[in-house]
Design an enzyme around this catalytic site. Structure first.
Site, PDB file in Angstrom:
ATOM      1  N   HIS A  93       0.811  -1.231   0.000  1.00  0.00           N
ATOM      2  CA  HIS A  93       0.000   0.000   0.000  1.00  0.00           C
ATOM      3  C   HIS A  93       0.839   1.274   0.000  1.00  0.00           C
ATOM      4  CE1 HIS A  93      -1.828  -3.411   2.169  1.00  0.00           C
ATOM      5  NE2 HIS A  93      -2.780  -3.200   1.280  1.00  0.00           N
ATOM      6  N   CYS A 115       3.371  -1.203  -4.375  1.00  0.00           N
ATOM      7  CA  CYS A 115       2.998  -1.505  -5.758  1.00  0.00           C
ATOM      8  C   CYS A 115       3.424  -0.342  -6.664  1.00  0.00           C
ATOM      9  CB  CYS A 115       1.491  -1.700  -5.861  1.00  0.00           C
ATOM     10  SG  CYS A 115       0.979  -1.951  -7.570  1.00  0.00           S
ATOM     11  N   HIS A 143      -6.788   4.807   5.742  1.00  0.00           N
ATOM     12  CA  HIS A 143      -6.266   3.690   4.944  1.00  0.00           C
ATOM     13  C   HIS A 143      -4.779   3.939   4.701  1.00  0.00           C
ATOM     14  CE1 HIS A 143      -5.500   1.006   1.576  1.00  0.00           C
ATOM     15  NE2 HIS A 143      -6.597   0.349   1.906  1.00  0.00           N
ATOM     16  N   GLU A 145      -2.776   3.338   2.281  1.00  0.00           N
ATOM     17  CA  GLU A 145      -2.386   3.930   0.992  1.00  0.00           C
ATOM     18  C   GLU A 145      -2.622   5.445   1.012  1.00  0.00           C
ATOM     19  OE1 GLU A 145      -3.980   2.104  -2.613  1.00  0.00           O
ATOM     20  OE2 GLU A 145      -3.765   4.038  -3.625  1.00  0.00           O
ATOM     21  N   SER A 242      -9.918  -2.788   1.099  1.00  0.00           N
ATOM     22  CA  SER A 242     -10.783  -1.813   0.435  1.00  0.00           C
ATOM     23  C   SER A 242     -11.368  -2.386  -0.855  1.00  0.00           C
ATOM     24  CB  SER A 242      -9.982  -0.545   0.146  1.00  0.00           C
ATOM     25  OG  SER A 242     -10.674   0.291  -0.743  1.00  0.00           O
ATOM     26  N   ASN A 243     -10.511  -2.969  -1.695  1.00  0.00           N
ATOM     27  CA  ASN A 243     -11.032  -3.412  -2.999  1.00  0.00           C
ATOM     28  C   ASN A 243     -12.009  -4.564  -2.843  1.00  0.00           C
ATOM     29  OD1 ASN A 243      -9.694  -6.098  -4.175  1.00  0.00           O
ATOM     30  ND2 ASN A 243      -8.234  -5.122  -2.789  1.00  0.00           N
ATOM     31  N   SER A 286      -6.229  -9.181  -3.024  1.00  0.00           N
ATOM     32  CA  SER A 286      -5.255  -9.701  -2.053  1.00  0.00           C
ATOM     33  C   SER A 286      -5.570 -11.134  -1.634  1.00  0.00           C
ATOM     34  CB  SER A 286      -5.241  -8.786  -0.822  1.00  0.00           C
ATOM     35  OG  SER A 286      -6.555  -8.467  -0.414  1.00  0.00           O
TER      36      SER A 286
HETATM   37  O1  0JX Z   1      -7.298  -2.314   1.137  1.00  0.00           O
HETATM   38  P1  0JX Z   1      -6.775  -2.462  -0.272  1.00  0.00           P
HETATM   39  O2  0JX Z   1      -7.787  -2.932  -1.224  1.00  0.00           O
HETATM   40  O3  0JX Z   1      -6.108  -1.202  -0.719  1.00  0.00           O
HETATM   41  O4  0JX Z   1      -5.589  -3.509  -0.185  1.00  0.00           O
HETATM   42  P2  0JX Z   1      -5.476  -5.063  -0.359  1.00  0.00           P
HETATM   43  O5  0JX Z   1      -6.706  -5.802  -0.007  1.00  0.00           O
HETATM   44  O6  0JX Z   1      -4.246  -5.459   0.359  1.00  0.00           O
HETATM   45  O7  0JX Z   1      -5.300  -5.208  -1.941  1.00  0.00           O
HETATM   46  C1  0JX Z   1      -4.162  -5.222  -2.620  1.00  0.00           C
HETATM   47  C2  0JX Z   1      -3.157  -4.147  -2.306  1.00  0.00           C
HETATM   48  C3  0JX Z   1      -3.600  -2.894  -2.939  1.00  0.00           C
HETATM   49  C4  0JX Z   1      -2.814  -1.830  -2.981  1.00  0.00           C
HETATM   50  O8  0JX Z   1      -3.174  -0.852  -3.805  1.00  0.00           O
HETATM   51 FE1  SF4 Z   2      -1.214  -2.467  -7.332  1.00  0.00          FE
HETATM   52 FE2  SF4 Z   2      -2.883  -4.451  -6.855  1.00  0.00          FE
HETATM   53 FE3  SF4 Z   2      -3.068  -2.199  -5.486  1.00  0.00          FE
HETATM   54 FE4  SF4 Z   2      -3.769  -2.299  -8.019  1.00  0.00          FE
HETATM   55  S1  SF4 Z   2      -4.749  -3.393  -6.320  1.00  0.00           S
HETATM   56  S2  SF4 Z   2      -2.537  -0.703  -7.084  1.00  0.00           S
HETATM   57  S3  SF4 Z   2      -2.229  -3.695  -8.872  1.00  0.00           S
HETATM   58  S4  SF4 Z   2      -1.397  -3.654  -5.428  1.00  0.00           S
END
Ligand code: 0JX
Ligand code: SF4
Length: 343
Positions: A93, A115, A143, A145, A242-243, A286
């Site tokens: 992140h 990343c 968060h 990031e 988050s995603n 993730s």
């Molecule tokens: O909480 P996020 O979705 O930002 O992170 P997660 O679940 O570790 O996903 C992948 C890492 C994403 C970084 O951008």
């Molecule tokens: Fe990088 Fe994955 Fe985060 Fe997208 S979701 S920015 S590819 S770590």
């Protein structure tokens, strides 16, 4: 259809009207940035031996963190918890420059698993701050990031959490504002935030390229298609991802009658499947695929034996390892040194 007894803890077969089936979203699961970050911790353990310290969760997934812990990774909140001189990995992140400085001041050997697509947003933040812009960073306060990106230009960044935040936002100079975003947001909600921002600040500048990354976008497109036909959607992913959480929201907004998030298949409740002929399945960026396969096994036990992939994009992006791990101690390049083609 008679109920079929199943193994303890497994889902029971429930009679429904119509053929039971699973729609399996693709792309799902690991993105290139997560794969790189997890491999970086594994390589660091191989090379330096345990313990290898990791600041924050390397990615937001319980299973990944637990698995790496068993191999000798030690997850800490801040670099001051790492013994002086030890190796520390920064999570996917990203980190604020103040964290890099604190690690250096402690003599830590840092391996940066941020990343590259997050680093790109950091670069944008630095550039706009240098040009004296006020940066409206769309993302979630707290968060990691967002903390990392905002930390690049703390005096120039204001975090905008949601479309509702826009009405009360004040800026210094409405002629010099730009928006950037966290990489893992809902595309539709972010566009709504931008629409409201532009209504208030017509001279708002766009980022030079998409900040919401390819993986986040692709997983949302796939689950939208699945959701149209799903009675229930199950997203595998952790609560702080988050995603992954966005995938539940996107499914609900795009036709799924219900949507739930689980870390493990064992968390699926029998009643979620009551009357559900079509179950949609996906996973966050993730999430290791083994967790999805466990869910499919349990769903098969419950009579959902037909699995139809719903593919909306192909992904073959692979990032090279963090610089610190690209060559082995004798100077040979790692097989992952060069990375792969972007799509
Ligand atoms: O909480 P996020 O979705 O930002 O992170 P997660 O679940 O570790 O996903 C992948 C890492 C994403 C970084 O951008
Ligand atoms: Fe990088 Fe994955 Fe985060 Fe997208 S979701 S920015 S590819 S770590």
């Amino acid at each position: 259809m008679p109920r079929v007894a199943s193994a303890p803890g497994r889902l029971k077969d429930i009679p429904v009207v119509g053929q039971k089936r699973v729609l399996l979203a693709s792309p799902r699961g690991y993105c290139a940035g997560v794969d790189r970050a997890v491999v970086a911790v594994e390589k660091a353990l191989e090379r330096y031996g345990a313990p290898v310290y990791v600041r924050k969760q390397i990615v937001h997934n319980k299973h990944v963190v637990a698995t790496l812990e068993k191999k000798g990774a030690v997850f800490v909140d801040e670099v001051d918890e790492v013994p002086e001189g030890a190796h520390v990995v920064f999570s996917a992140h990203g980190v604020a420059p103040s964290v890099v400085d604190a690690a250096a001041a402690r003599g830590l050997q840092a391996i940066d698993a941020t990343c590259p697509l997050v680093t790109k947003v950091h670069r944008e933040a630095k550039r706009f701050a240098r040009d004296d812009y006020e940066i409206l960073l769309i993302g979630h306060t707290g968060h990691e990031e967002v903390e990392g990106t905002a930390g690049e230009a703390p005096d120039n960044v204001t975090v905008v959490n949601s479309p509702a935040d826009v009405a009360t936002l004040e800026v210094k100079d409405p002629e010099k504002v730009v928006w950037l975003s966290q990489t893992t947001l809902s595309v539709d909600e972010t566009m709504e935030t931008v629409r409201r921002l532009r209504e208030r600040f017509p001279l708002l500048q766009d980022p030079p390229s998409d900040d919401i990354c390819y993986a986040t976008q692709n997983r949302q497109v796939a689950i939208k298609k699945v959701a149209q036909d799903a009675d229930v959607v199950i997203v595998v992913g952790s609560a702080n991802s988050s995603n992954s959480v966005r995938l539940v929201e996107v499914a609900l907004e795009n036709g799924a009658k219900a949507a739930y998030r689980v870390d493990y298949a064992s968390e699926v409740k029998q009643e979620w499947l009551d009357g559900a002929a079509t179950v949609g399945v996906t996973s966050g960026a993730s999430v290791p695929e083994v967790l999805v396969q466990e869910l499919l096994d349990d769903l098969a036990d419950a009579g959902y034996t037909e699995v139809t992939p719903v593919q909306t994009a192909e992904e073959d992006l692979m990032f090279s390892l963090p610089r610190e791990l690209r060559t082995d101690p004798s100077g040979n390049r790692d097989a992952r040194a060069l990375g792969g083609r972007a799509r």
